[in-house]
Design a protein around this motif. Structure first.
Motif, PDB file in Angstrom:
ATOM      1  N   GLY A  73     -15.377  11.342 -39.399  1.00 32.33           N
ATOM      2  CA  GLY A  73     -14.749  12.652 -39.459  1.00 32.33           C
ATOM      3  C   GLY A  73     -14.096  13.122 -38.173  1.00 32.33           C
ATOM      4  N   ILE A  74     -14.325  14.383 -37.838  1.00 27.02           N
ATOM      5  CA  ILE A  74     -13.677  15.000 -36.687  1.00 27.02           C
ATOM      6  C   ILE A  74     -14.065  14.292 -35.397  1.00 27.02           C
ATOM      7  CG2 ILE A  74     -13.583  17.108 -35.298  1.00 27.02           C
ATOM      8  CD1 ILE A  74     -13.826  18.707 -37.917  1.00 27.02           C
ATOM      9  N   GLY A  75     -15.346  14.011 -35.224  1.00 26.66           N
ATOM     10  CA  GLY A  75     -15.791  13.371 -33.989  1.00 26.66           C
ATOM     11  C   GLY A  75     -15.154  12.017 -33.759  1.00 26.66           C
ATOM     12  N   LEU A  76     -15.044  11.230 -34.815  1.00 24.22           N
ATOM     13  CA  LEU A  76     -14.428   9.912 -34.692  1.00 24.22           C
ATOM     14  C   LEU A  76     -12.950  10.031 -34.342  1.00 24.22           C
ATOM     15  CD1 LEU A  76     -14.627   6.845 -34.931  1.00 24.22           C
ATOM     16  CD2 LEU A  76     -14.268   7.078 -37.399  1.00 24.22           C
ATOM     17  N   ASP A  77     -12.272  11.004 -34.941  1.00 28.44           N
ATOM     18  CA  ASP A  77     -10.853  11.200 -34.642  1.00 28.44           C
ATOM     19  C   ASP A  77     -10.662  11.660 -33.198  1.00 28.44           C
ATOM     20  OD1 ASP A  77      -8.147  11.180 -35.994  1.00 28.44           O
ATOM     21  OD2 ASP A  77      -8.125  13.190 -35.134  1.00 28.44           O
ATOM     22  N   ILE A  78     -11.559  12.504 -32.706  1.00 34.78           N
ATOM     23  CA  ILE A  78     -11.490  12.948 -31.306  1.00 34.78           C
ATOM     24  C   ILE A  78     -11.658  11.754 -30.376  1.00 34.78           C
ATOM     25  CG2 ILE A  78     -12.680  14.289 -29.530  1.00 34.78           C
ATOM     26  CD1 ILE A  78     -13.339  16.331 -31.797  1.00 34.78           C
ATOM     27  N   ALA A  79     -12.640  10.905 -30.685  1.00 37.32           N
ATOM     28  CA  ALA A  79     -12.866   9.715 -29.866  1.00 37.32           C
ATOM     29  C   ALA A  79     -11.634   8.820 -29.858  1.00 37.32           C
ATOM     30  CB  ALA A  79     -14.076   8.948 -30.396  1.00 37.32           C
ATOM     31  N   ARG A  80     -11.027   8.636 -31.012  1.00 28.11           N
ATOM     32  CA  ARG A  80      -9.823   7.803 -31.113  1.00 28.11           C
ATOM     33  C   ARG A  80      -8.692   8.380 -30.259  1.00 28.11           C
ATOM     34  NH1 ARG A  80      -9.480   8.057 -36.157  1.00 28.11           N
ATOM     35  NH2 ARG A  80     -10.568   6.112 -36.659  1.00 28.11           N
ATOM     36  N   ALA A  81      -8.575   9.698 -30.261  1.00 23.10           N
ATOM     37  CA  ALA A  81      -7.503  10.340 -29.493  1.00 23.10           C
ATOM     38  C   ALA A  81      -7.716  10.174 -27.992  1.00 23.10           C
ATOM     39  CB  ALA A  81      -7.424  11.822 -29.859  1.00 23.10           C
ATOM     40  N   PHE A  82      -8.956  10.291 -27.529  1.00 25.22           N
ATOM     41  CA  PHE A  82      -9.225  10.053 -26.106  1.00 25.22           C
ATOM     42  C   PHE A  82      -8.894   8.614 -25.724  1.00 25.22           C
ATOM     43  CE2 PHE A  82     -11.993  13.916 -26.030  1.00 25.22           C
ATOM     44  CZ  PHE A  82     -11.457  14.501 -24.882  1.00 25.22           C
ATOM     45  N   LEU A  83      -9.243   7.681 -26.576  1.00 24.31           N
ATOM     46  CA  LEU A  83      -8.925   6.277 -26.291  1.00 24.31           C
ATOM     47  C   LEU A  83      -7.419   6.055 -26.222  1.00 24.31           C
ATOM     48  CD1 LEU A  83     -11.563   4.481 -28.537  1.00 24.31           C
ATOM     49  CD2 LEU A  83     -11.462   4.440 -26.034  1.00 24.31           C
ATOM     50  N   ALA A  84      -6.680   6.739 -27.095  1.00 29.18           N
ATOM     51  CA  ALA A  84      -5.221   6.607 -27.099  1.00 29.18           C
ATOM     52  C   ALA A  84      -4.621   7.121 -25.793  1.00 29.18           C
ATOM     53  CB  ALA A  84      -4.622   7.374 -28.280  1.00 29.18           C
ATOM     54  N   GLN A  85      -5.346   8.027 -25.130  1.00 29.39           N
ATOM     55  CA  GLN A  85      -4.894   8.541 -23.834  1.00 29.39           C
ATOM     56  C   GLN A  85      -5.469   7.727 -22.669  1.00 29.39           C
ATOM     57  OE1 GLN A  85      -5.561  12.769 -23.498  1.00 29.39           O
ATOM     58  NE2 GLN A  85      -3.981  13.240 -24.994  1.00 29.39           N
ATOM     59  N   ARG A  86      -6.029   6.576 -22.996  1.00 25.46           N
ATOM     60  CA  ARG A  86      -6.564   5.633 -22.007  1.00 25.46           C
ATOM     61  C   ARG A  86      -7.797   6.171 -21.288  1.00 25.46           C
ATOM     62  NH1 ARG A  86      -1.335   5.914 -21.124  1.00 25.46           N
ATOM     63  NH2 ARG A  86      -1.482   6.634 -18.954  1.00 25.46           N
ATOM     64  N   SER A  87      -8.567   7.000 -21.990  1.00 24.82           N
ATOM     65  CA  SER A  87      -9.854   7.467 -21.481  1.00 24.82           C
ATOM     66  C   SER A  87     -10.962   6.519 -21.918  1.00 24.82           C
ATOM     67  CB  SER A  87     -10.167   8.872 -22.022  1.00 24.82           C
ATOM     68  OG  SER A  87      -9.160   9.791 -21.691  1.00 24.82           O
ATOM     69  N   ASN A  88     -12.108   6.609 -21.256  1.00 28.51           N
ATOM     70  CA  ASN A  88     -13.327   5.950 -21.716  1.00 28.51           C
ATOM     71  C   ASN A  88     -14.074   6.918 -22.619  1.00 28.51           C
ATOM     72  OD1 ASN A  88     -12.839   3.795 -19.758  1.00 28.51           O
ATOM     73  ND2 ASN A  88     -13.594   5.246 -18.222  1.00 28.51           N
ATOM     74  N   VAL A  89     -14.800   6.384 -23.603  1.00 24.67           N
ATOM     75  CA  VAL A  89     -15.492   7.245 -24.553  1.00 24.67           C
ATOM     76  C   VAL A  89     -16.915   6.744 -24.798  1.00 24.67           C
ATOM     77  CG1 VAL A  89     -15.515   8.183 -26.892  1.00 24.67           C
ATOM     78  CG2 VAL A  89     -13.347   7.898 -25.713  1.00 24.67           C
ATOM     79  N   VAL A  90     -17.860   7.675 -24.790  1.00 24.24           N
ATOM     80  CA  VAL A  90     -19.228   7.392 -25.213  1.00 24.24           C
ATOM     81  C   VAL A  90     -19.446   8.083 -26.552  1.00 24.24           C
ATOM     82  CG1 VAL A  90     -21.673   7.566 -24.667  1.00 24.24           C
ATOM     83  CG2 VAL A  90     -20.005   7.257 -22.819  1.00 24.24           C
ATOM     84  N   LEU A  91     -19.700   7.297 -27.580  1.00 19.17           N
ATOM     85  CA  LEU A  91     -19.925   7.820 -28.920  1.00 19.17           C
ATOM     86  C   LEU A  91     -21.396   8.172 -29.101  1.00 19.17           C
ATOM     87  CD1 LEU A  91     -18.053   5.044 -30.954  1.00 19.17           C
ATOM     88  CD2 LEU A  91     -17.078   7.169 -30.055  1.00 19.17           C
ATOM     89  N   GLY A  92     -21.658   9.234 -29.870  1.00 17.25           N
ATOM     90  CA  GLY A  92     -23.029   9.601 -30.188  1.00 17.25           C
ATOM     91  C   GLY A  92     -23.188   9.863 -31.669  1.00 17.25           C
ATOM     92  N   GLY A  93     -24.312   9.438 -32.240  1.00 19.05           N
ATOM     93  CA  GLY A  93     -24.580   9.675 -33.653  1.00 19.05           C
ATOM     94  C   GLY A  93     -26.009   9.303 -33.995  1.00 19.05           C
ATOM     95  N   ARG A  94     -26.494   9.763 -35.155  1.00 20.64           N
ATOM     96  CA  ARG A  94     -27.876   9.499 -35.550  1.00 20.64           C
ATOM     97  C   ARG A  94     -28.080   8.096 -36.095  1.00 20.64           C
ATOM     98  NH1 ARG A  94     -29.366  14.359 -39.502  1.00 20.64           N
ATOM     99  NH2 ARG A  94     -27.227  13.921 -40.140  1.00 20.64           N
ATOM    100  N   ASP A  95     -27.115   7.596 -36.858  1.00 19.64           N
ATOM    101  CA  ASP A  95     -27.264   6.330 -37.571  1.00 19.64           C
ATOM    102  C   ASP A  95     -26.675   5.195 -36.740  1.00 19.64           C
ATOM    103  OD1 ASP A  95     -26.646   4.105 -39.356  1.00 19.64           O
ATOM    104  OD2 ASP A  95     -27.189   5.468 -40.995  1.00 19.64           O
ATOM    105  N   ALA A  96     -27.518   4.299 -36.283  1.00 22.57           N
ATOM    106  CA  ALA A  96     -27.067   3.218 -35.398  1.00 22.57           C
ATOM    107  C   ALA A  96     -26.059   2.303 -36.082  1.00 22.57           C
ATOM    108  CB  ALA A  96     -28.265   2.406 -34.912  1.00 22.57           C
TER     109      ALA A  96
END
Length: 245
Positions: free
Chosen positions: A14-37
């Motif tokens: 959802g929203i969190g995954l899309d936000i992470a994708r957008a940061f990566l597109a801007q050449r940022s590093n991303v740490v993802l967080g979630g309950r289900d491994a």
């Protein structure tokens, strides 16, 4: 925002995954967080850019999870510059039918998780001494409720997130840490997968529901807006302002 590191909670879909994708597109590093491994691992694999992605599975309502997110950011990328507190839950239920267990769950996932994760990130940002940006996710229902959508338990927990945003913006300004909030209206996301989400379009002046990408745009703006703090940016199509006829 090339070279920065963003921690994004609730980012397996959802929203969190899309936000992470957008940061990566801007050449940022991303740490993802979630309950289900497993879901988190699939999300990370789908994003690609393995050299710029780390992930941490855990209960966001636990202080240990926030600390683990920061540790991953430091060990993989040398620090943390942005936190997006996206993790949380939201579902309608009449006030008198809400159980204590359900209320506690919303307070833990939506409010306590945001509070504790932000604590861990702010401690690190202060150590780094270069400021940072925190973007929380709230809801327009804090400002304008809907009689036909009773959701007192999640709304009261998100109301705490709105209050926390204002308080921390003042407290952390001297550290160069900006704290803002995106307040979405009805968004087409997995959260509403079980209902006809377009039926809620009439709640907004623009007479439609929002898209995940529109929330992401607001998050990216606030993450990088260096002269904005303590602001709640509504992404609601005019839900709070008025109604479409």
């Amino acid at each position: 925002m090339p070279g920065i590191t963003a921690v994004v909670t609730g980012s397996s879909s959802g929203i969190g995954l899309d936000i992470a994708r957008a940061f990566l597109a801007q050449r940022s590093n991303v740490v993802l967080g979630g309950r289900d491994a497993d879901r988190l691992a699939k999300a990370a694999a789908g994003l690609g850019h393995a050299d710029r992605v780390a992930s941490v599975a855990g209960d966001i309502g636990s202080a240990a999870t926030g600390e683990a997110l920061v540790r991953a950011a430091v060990e993989r990328f040398g620090g943390v510059d942005v936190l997006v507190n996206n993790a949380g839950a939201f579902a309608p239920k009449p006030f008198t039918e809400v159980t204590q267990e359900e209320l506690d769950g919303y307070l833990a996932g939506n409010l306590r998780g945001t509070y504790l994760t932000t604590q861990a990130v702010v401690r690190r940002m202060r150590e780094q001494g270069r400021g940072g940006s925190i973007v929380n996710i709230g809801t327009v229902l804090v400002d304008h409720a809907v009689a036909g959508f009773p959701a007192s338990a999640p709304v009261v927990s998100k109301g705490g997130v709105h209050a926390l945003t204002t308080s921390l913006a003042a407290e952390l300004a001297a550290d160069g840490i900006r704290v803002n909030l995106v307040s979405p209206g009805v968004i087409r996301s997995p959260l509403h997968a079980a209902v006809d989400v377009d039926a809620f379009g009439g709640l907004a002046l623009l007479n439609r529901v929002g898209e995940v990408s529109e929330v992401t745009q607001a998050v990216l703006y606030l993450a990088g807006a260096e002269f904005v703090t303590g602001h709640a940016l509504r992404v609601d199509g005019g839900h709070v302002t008025g109604r479409a006829l």
